[in-house]
Write an enzyme that holds these catalytic residues in place. Structure first.
Site, PDB file in Angstrom:
ATOM      1  N   GLY A  98       0.825  -1.214   0.000  1.00 26.06           N
ATOM      2  CA  GLY A  98       0.000   0.000   0.000  1.00 26.06           C
ATOM      3  C   GLY A  98       0.856   1.259   0.000  1.00 26.06           C
ATOM      4  N   ARG A 128       4.089 -16.372  18.781  1.00 26.47           N
ATOM      5  CA  ARG A 128       4.901 -17.566  18.492  1.00 26.47           C
ATOM      6  C   ARG A 128       6.379 -17.240  18.355  1.00 26.47           C
ATOM      7  NH1 ARG A 128       0.477 -18.820  15.599  1.00 26.47           N
ATOM      8  NH2 ARG A 128       1.268 -17.684  13.814  1.00 26.47           N
ATOM      9  N   TYR A 167     -14.584   1.038   9.979  1.00 27.47           N
ATOM     10  CA  TYR A 167     -13.159   1.379  10.071  1.00 27.47           C
ATOM     11  C   TYR A 167     -12.807   1.793  11.503  1.00 27.47           C
ATOM     12  CZ  TYR A 167      -8.738   3.736   8.834  1.00 27.47           C
ATOM     13  OH  TYR A 167      -7.422   4.133   8.750  1.00 27.47           O
ATOM     14  N   LYS A 192     -10.640  -0.481  14.118  1.00 29.60           N
ATOM     15  CA  LYS A 192      -9.326  -0.035  14.604  1.00 29.60           C
ATOM     16  C   LYS A 192      -9.313   0.065  16.130  1.00 29.60           C
ATOM     17  CE  LYS A 192      -6.835   0.783  10.850  1.00 29.60           C
ATOM     18  NZ  LYS A 192      -5.471   0.282  10.635  1.00 29.60           N
ATOM     19  N   ARG A 234      -8.981  10.108  -1.065  1.00 32.32           N
ATOM     20  CA  ARG A 234      -8.733  10.982   0.076  1.00 32.32           C
ATOM     21  C   ARG A 234      -8.414  12.381  -0.421  1.00 32.32           C
ATOM     22  NH1 ARG A 234      -5.207   6.961   3.764  1.00 32.32           N
ATOM     23  NH2 ARG A 234      -4.775   6.053   1.727  1.00 32.32           N
TER      24      ARG A 234
HETATM   25  N1  LIG Z   1      -2.812   7.275   5.087  1.00 35.89           N
HETATM   26  C1  LIG Z   1      -3.349   7.756   6.159  1.00 35.89           C
HETATM   27  O1  LIG Z   1      -3.610   8.961   6.229  1.00 35.89           O
HETATM   28  C2  LIG Z   1      -3.647   6.881   7.346  1.00 35.89           C
HETATM   29  C3  LIG Z   1      -4.191   7.493   8.484  1.00 35.89           C
HETATM   30  C4  LIG Z   1      -4.471   6.696   9.591  1.00 35.89           C
HETATM   31  C5  LIG Z   1      -4.185   5.362   9.580  1.00 35.89           C
HETATM   32  N2  LIG Z   1      -3.666   4.795   8.474  1.00 35.89           N
HETATM   33  C6  LIG Z   1      -3.428   3.336   8.508  1.00 35.89           C
HETATM   34  O2  LIG Z   1      -2.211   2.994   7.909  1.00 35.89           O
HETATM   35  C7  LIG Z   1      -2.343   1.748   7.216  1.00 35.89           C
HETATM   36  C8  LIG Z   1      -1.883   1.914   5.772  1.00 35.89           C
HETATM   37  O3  LIG Z   1      -2.690   2.908   5.142  1.00 35.89           O
HETATM   38  P1  LIG Z   1      -2.418   3.441   3.671  1.00 35.89           P
HETATM   39  O4  LIG Z   1      -2.760   4.866   3.654  1.00 35.89           O
HETATM   40  O5  LIG Z   1      -1.090   2.993   3.221  1.00 35.89           O
HETATM   41  O6  LIG Z   1      -3.581   2.694   2.889  1.00 35.89           O
HETATM   42  P2  LIG Z   1      -3.514   1.696   1.645  1.00 35.89           P
HETATM   43  O7  LIG Z   1      -4.915   1.366   1.335  1.00 35.89           O
HETATM   44  O8  LIG Z   1      -2.659   2.258   0.573  1.00 35.89           O
HETATM   45  O9  LIG Z   1      -2.756   0.434   2.268  1.00 35.89           O
HETATM   46  C9  LIG Z   1      -3.409  -0.635   2.891  1.00 35.89           C
HETATM   47  C10 LIG Z   1      -2.803  -1.920   2.369  1.00 35.89           C
HETATM   48  O10 LIG Z   1      -3.425  -3.025   3.030  1.00 35.89           O
HETATM   49  C11 LIG Z   1      -3.760  -4.003   2.037  1.00 35.89           C
HETATM   50  N3  LIG Z   1      -4.901  -4.770   2.536  1.00 35.89           N
HETATM   51  C12 LIG Z   1      -6.180  -4.352   2.746  1.00 35.89           C
HETATM   52  N4  LIG Z   1      -6.944  -5.373   3.207  1.00 35.89           N
HETATM   53  C13 LIG Z   1      -6.134  -6.452   3.295  1.00 35.89           C
HETATM   54  C14 LIG Z   1      -6.322  -7.810   3.690  1.00 35.89           C
HETATM   55  N5  LIG Z   1      -7.527  -8.255   4.100  1.00 35.89           N
HETATM   56  N6  LIG Z   1      -5.254  -8.640   3.646  1.00 35.89           N
HETATM   57  C15 LIG Z   1      -4.037  -8.215   3.227  1.00 35.89           C
HETATM   58  N7  LIG Z   1      -3.799  -6.948   2.839  1.00 35.89           N
HETATM   59  C16 LIG Z   1      -4.832  -6.076   2.871  1.00 35.89           C
HETATM   60  C17 LIG Z   1      -4.101  -3.200   0.796  1.00 35.89           C
HETATM   61  O11 LIG Z   1      -4.053  -3.947  -0.389  1.00 35.89           O
HETATM   62  C18 LIG Z   1      -3.032  -2.112   0.866  1.00 35.89           C
HETATM   63  O12 LIG Z   1      -1.850  -2.513   0.243  1.00 35.89           O
HETATM   64  C19 LIG Z   1      -3.811   1.328   7.339  1.00 35.89           C
HETATM   65  O13 LIG Z   1      -3.932   0.384   8.368  1.00 35.89           O
HETATM   66  C20 LIG Z   1      -4.509   2.614   7.710  1.00 35.89           C
HETATM   67  O14 LIG Z   1      -5.649   2.373   8.488  1.00 35.89           O
HETATM   68  C21 LIG Z   1      -3.391   5.526   7.363  1.00 35.89           C
END
Ligand SMILES: NC(=O)c1ccc[n+]([C@@H]2O[C@H](COP(=O)([O-])OP(=O)(O)OC[C@H]3O[C@@H](n4cnc5c(N)ncnc54)[C@H](O)[C@@H]3O)[C@@H](O)[C@H]2O)c1
Length: 318
Positions: free
Chosen positions: A11, A105, A144, A148, A185
């Site tokens: 991601g 583990r 969401y 979380k 976003r």
């Molecule tokens: N970008 C932000 O502003 C932000 C803010 C708060 C929290 N976060 C957290 O950071 C993390 C990464 O966010 P991001 O912005 O890179 O989003 P993103 O959507 O680009 O990345 C999420 C990744 O998780 C993978 N994924 C989703 N469901 C899955 C599953 N069931 N099994 C395996 N992989 C799965 C997606 O394919 C993707 O590669 C997330 O957990 C998000 O909640 C991000």
């Protein structure tokens, strides 16, 4: 050299983290189901013998050796996490259980990428970690937010019951290169709309504020958190306290892209938080004086350059 597992490594944030940890000489295992991430984000790493890519859905268990685990897998943009809300909750909750099982583990350290969304529509401003939040448990964002929040509870339960070495960061709005073109976003939306000369959509009157963190600052905070002493579990806010209205952001993007786009106002979606800004006192104190260093304008320039190139590659822009 450590063996480090990153769930959601393909991601936006995960791919930056893969790069950073490989640069530091570690062995990195990236787990992803490509729901919102893509191979393109990590393709350039595939020749690195220290990089391993595993296509895996986190709602199913996975076993491998690990010294450290970063749990990032979860769609982060409302468009995607609302697409299949049950799957979103499963990814947060079952995903956390499976990664915590792997940590148990292996006796590994594990870091949870939590979110400012745990504060919901906050009644305290800026938000310190001690604030418990104002979340609607049955609203559109609940899959969401509550997923979380449950993951945070699981991390603390594994700590209490099994003594696991857990860490929680609460990430505030982060942007930068490698965001999905159709991420939905606000920063990527505005930039893509401006570059394509389309109207820039603002929901509500544009007076609502957000803070925007450049991805490099976040990655530095994450790595410092993982390396912090065992007795510092967090949760700790990682974000940029600079506060901007949507109208200010739109103005900046229009100026930096030189776009002729105009602004189009649309109704505010349900449960959209009015204000969001991190109190980063705790991060400063516990993470070696960590604080964001990239100003919004500088970060936007880099992100705009990335999207210009991406749109060219996709043949959407000359
Ligand atoms: N970008 C932000 O502003 C932000 C803010 C708060 C929290 N976060 C957290 O950071 C993390 C990464 O966010 P991001 O912005 O890179 O989003 P993103 O959507 O680009 O990345 C999420 C990744 O998780 C993978 N994924 C989703 N469901 C899955 C599953 N069931 N099994 C395996 N992989 C799965 C997606 O394919 C993707 O590669 C997330 O957990 C998000 O909640 C991000």
């Amino acid at each position: 050299m450590k063996r480090i597992v990153i769930s959601g490594g393909a991601g936006f944030i995960g791919s930056h983290l893969c790069e950073r940890l490989l640069r530091e000489g570690h062995n990195v295992v990236c787990l992803d189901n490509y729901f919102t991430g893509c191979r393109e984000n990590i393709e350039h790493l595939l020749d690195d013998p220290n990089f391993e890519l595993v296509e895996h859905d986190l709602i199913d268990p996975y076993h491998t050796e690990a010294d450290e685990i970063y749990n990032l897998a979860c769609p982060a943009s409302p468009v995607y996490y609302q697409h299949d809300p049950i799957k979103t909750i499963k990814t947060s909750v079952l995903g956390a259980i499976h990664m915590l099982g792997m940590a148990k583990r292996n006796g590994a350290r594990i870091l949870q990428a939590s979110t400012s969304e745990v504060y919901g529509d906050p009644q305290v401003h800026p938000q310190p970690e001690s604030y418990w939040g104002n979340v609607n448990p049955i609203g559109l964002r609940a899959c969401y937010d509550e997923g979380k929040r449950c993951a945070e509870s699981l991390f603390f339960s594994y700590r209490m019951q099994h003594g696991l070495n857990v860490k929680i960061i609460r990430i505030f709005n982060t942007y930068g290169p490698k965001m999905n073109l159709e991420d939905g976003r606000v920063v990527s939306n505005f930039i893509v709309q401006a570059l394509l000369g389309r109207p820039i959509t603002i929901y509500g009157d544009g007076s609502q504020t957000r803070s925007f963190q450049y991805v490099d600052d976040l990655i530095e905070g994450m790595v410092r958190m993982m390396a912090s002493p065992d007795d510092f579990l967090g949760p700790v806010n990682i974000g940029n306290p600079g506060e901007f209205t949507m109208l200010e952001l739109a103005g900046l993007v229009i100026g930096l892209t030189g776009s002729g786009s105009h602004i189009e106002f649309k109704p505010l979606p349900e449960d959209d938080p009015h204000q969001r800004r991190p109190d980063i006192t705790l991060a400063r104190e516990h993470l070696g004086g960590w604080q964001p260093t990239v100003q919004l304008e500088e970060g936007l320039r880099k992100t705009i350059a990335y999207f210009e190139e991406l749109l060219r590659k996709h043949g959407v822009r000359a």
